[in-house]
Design an enzyme around this catalytic site. Structure first.
Site, short mmCIF file in Angstrom:
data_model
loop_
_atom_site.label_atom_id
_atom_site.label_comp_id
_atom_site.label_asym_id
_atom_site.label_seq_id
_atom_site.Cartn_x
_atom_site.Cartn_y
_atom_site.Cartn_z
N ARG A 38 0.82 -1.22 0.00
CA ARG A 38 0.00 0.00 0.00
C ARG A 38 0.86 1.27 0.00
O ARG A 38 0.47 2.27 -0.61
CB ARG A 38 -0.93 0.00 1.22
CG ARG A 38 -2.12 -0.92 1.03
CD ARG A 38 -3.01 -0.93 2.25
NE ARG A 38 -4.31 -1.50 1.93
CZ ARG A 38 -5.25 -1.77 2.83
NH1 ARG A 38 -5.01 -1.53 4.11
NH2 ARG A 38 -6.41 -2.26 2.45
N LYS A 199 -15.61 -16.86 4.22
CA LYS A 199 -17.04 -16.79 4.50
C LYS A 199 -17.86 -16.35 3.29
O LYS A 199 -17.56 -15.36 2.65
CB LYS A 199 -17.28 -15.79 5.64
CG LYS A 199 -16.93 -16.34 7.02
CD LYS A 199 -17.01 -15.25 8.07
CE LYS A 199 -18.44 -14.91 8.43
NZ LYS A 199 -19.10 -15.93 9.25
N GLY A 385 -7.04 -7.40 0.01
CA GLY A 385 -7.03 -8.16 1.24
C GLY A 385 -5.96 -9.24 1.28
O GLY A 385 -4.84 -9.04 0.83
N GLY A 408 -12.07 -4.54 1.56
CA GLY A 408 -13.50 -4.23 1.58
C GLY A 408 -13.90 -3.27 0.48
O GLY A 408 -14.95 -3.42 -0.15
C1 3PG Z 1 -8.62 -2.13 5.24
O1 3PG Z 1 -7.50 -2.60 5.42
O2 3PG Z 1 -9.62 -2.86 5.08
C2 3PG Z 1 -8.77 -0.65 5.17
O3 3PG Z 1 -7.59 -0.01 5.51
C3 3PG Z 1 -9.92 -0.19 6.03
O4 3PG Z 1 -9.72 -0.56 7.36
P1 3PG Z 1 -10.97 -0.98 8.23
O5 3PG Z 1 -11.53 -2.24 7.65
O6 3PG Z 1 -10.43 -1.16 9.63
O7 3PG Z 1 -11.96 0.17 8.16
MG MG Z 2 -11.17 -4.00 6.31
#
Ligand code: 3PG
Ligand code: MG
Length: 428
Positions: A38, A199, A385, A408
């Site tokens: 990132r 999931k 992710g 997300g």
């Molecule tokens: C992530 O890694 O999913 C983003 O940085 C957002 O973080 P969060 O899910 O804790 O809001």
């Molecule tokens: Mg997250």
């Protein structure tokens, strides 16, 4: 649809103090950053701002410190890494707001960089608090949103802050939204989606969307176990989510209905690699449950299926099997676009013999297929992710066409949802 928000290319940056929202929520272990993807992906925007005469104040969150300072969630290690990657000095402010930070921000000259401490040390950040946003905004003349990974959240630094400063997109956010929107709205077909992870309920929206738009949807990872259980197969001690069985049935019904009308494949693994524990030393074997299904339909229980067709009560499915990996890899040879989200097995278990872990062979085979090892090279998008963690660890991250920095956020964008942190920016 192309990106319709103003970007840093559309505004005058010279002599401006820019508040840049990045997503530097990177994994940190014992004070060390274990994956800096990132941070690396944010560099073009930072460099652009510097090259165009701005002073850059960067803000981010890290982890979920719950509204209070937590040294484990400090952005200090990020400041050191950013400095190293950029080859440019980075100052650090111990708090993202307050008199000391305000004073420091005033001293910034074009070309200076100041990284602010974790926004989530203040509960007001996640509460999308107007006063907190105003204080952040007071540090700068312009707001630039480039934290793609966090734009699915309506927080002070993604939403409220845009009410107090002219707000535009950075280069990473623009690239992420453009690339992901393009593959979802006008992919070069055939379009294949490979979805893994734990999931079903986490990925229900994206599963539905891909059943709607893709030509081939393949399922792997632990969520496949829940689908298999919903079909009546034995899954032993495998990670399953019994609450998700109705969802699994709904999804399979949607897929079946589509396949009746047109060429469409919804593929669940037909075999798996199983072991009685997740340990790297555990004895593994292949279970080909497609034989079980055939036996069941044709003559079970008259002729019980062989042991090699049943997951034992004490066993776990830890990876897709070789048939399944080959089928998915073969599908990729016919696809022109592949979207991949979620590993096919327990890729974290380290290997005793070579670079690929005992439950990572299925994932590795589909990676090779995506990257053209079997001849054809589709356009490849990897959605965020844990999947990114895996391709990073294998040194493969630069080999795909697009590897999203969002977890997300990429799921929500692929599902067709609006992202509050994008909506809040100025239109072109
Ligand atoms: C992530 O890694 O999913 C983003 O940085 C957002 O973080 P969060 O899910 O804790 O809001
Ligand atoms: Mg997250």
């Amino acid at each position: 649809m192309s990106f319709n928000k103003k970007t840093i290319r559309d505004i005058n940056l010279k002599g401006k103090r820019v508040l840049l929202r990045a997503d530097y929520n990177v994994p940190v272990k014992d004070g060390k950053i274990t994956d800096d993807y990132r941070i690396k992906q944010s560099l073009p925007t930072v460099q652009y701002l510097l090259d165009h005469g701005a002073a850059v104040i960067i803000c981010s969150h890290l982890g979920r410190p719950d509204g209070k300072p937590d040294p484990q969630a400090s952005l200090k290690p990020v400041s050191a890494r950013l400095q190293k990657l950029l080859g440019h000095g980075v100052r650090f402010a111990d708090d993202c707001i307050g008199p000391a930070t305000e004073a420091e921000a005033k001293t910034l000259k074009p070309g200076d960089i100041l990284l602010l401490e974790n926004l989530r040390f203040h509960a007001e950040e996640e509460a999308d608090d107007a006063n907190f946003a105003k204080k952040l905004a007071s540090l700068a003349d312009v707001f630039v949103q480039d934290g793609f990974g966090v734009v699915h959240r309506a927080h002070a630094s993604t939403d409220a802050v845009t009410k107090y400063l002219p707000s535009v997109s950075g280069l990473l956010l623009e690239k992420e939204v453009n690339t992901i929107t393009n593959v979802m709205e006008s992919p070069k077909r055939p379009l294949m989606a490979v979805i893994g992870g734990a999931k079903i309920s986490d990925k229900i929206e994206i599963l539905k969307r891909f059943i709607d738009i893709a030509d081939f949807v393949a399922i792997g990872g632990a969520m496949a176990n829940t689908f298999l259980l919903a079909k009546g197969l034995k899954t032993g001690k495998s990670l399953v989510d019994k609450d998700d069985i109705p969802l699994a049935k709904d999804i399979m019904q949607l897929a079946e209905a589509k396949a009746k009308k047109q060429q469409f494949i919804f593929y669940l693994p037909q075999d798996g690699v199983v072991a009685s524990s997740i340990d790297k030393t555990a004895q593994t074997r292949i279970v080909d449950w497609s034989a079980h299904v055939i036996a069941e339909v044709e003559n079970y229980p008259k002729t019980p299926p062989p042991k090699s067709a049943i997951v034992g009560n004490g066993e776990l499915i830890l990876d897709i099997g070789p048939f399944s990996a080959a089928f998915i890899a073969g599908g990729m040879q016919l696809a022109n676009t592949v979207v991949w989200n979620g590993t096919m097995g327990v890729t974290e278990t380290p290997s005793l013999r070579g670079p690929v872990g005992p439950y990572a062979h299925g994932t590795e085979q589909i990676v090779e297929a995506m990257l053209g090892q079997f001849g054809h090279r589709p356009f490849t998008v990897v959605g965020g992710g844990d999947t990114v963690g895996y391709v990073e660890s294998q040194g493969e991250v630069g080999l795909f066409d697009h590897v999203s920095t969002g977890g997300g956020a990429s799921l929500e964008l692929m599902s067709g949802k609006k992202l509050p942190g994008v909506e809040a920016l100025q239109d072109k």
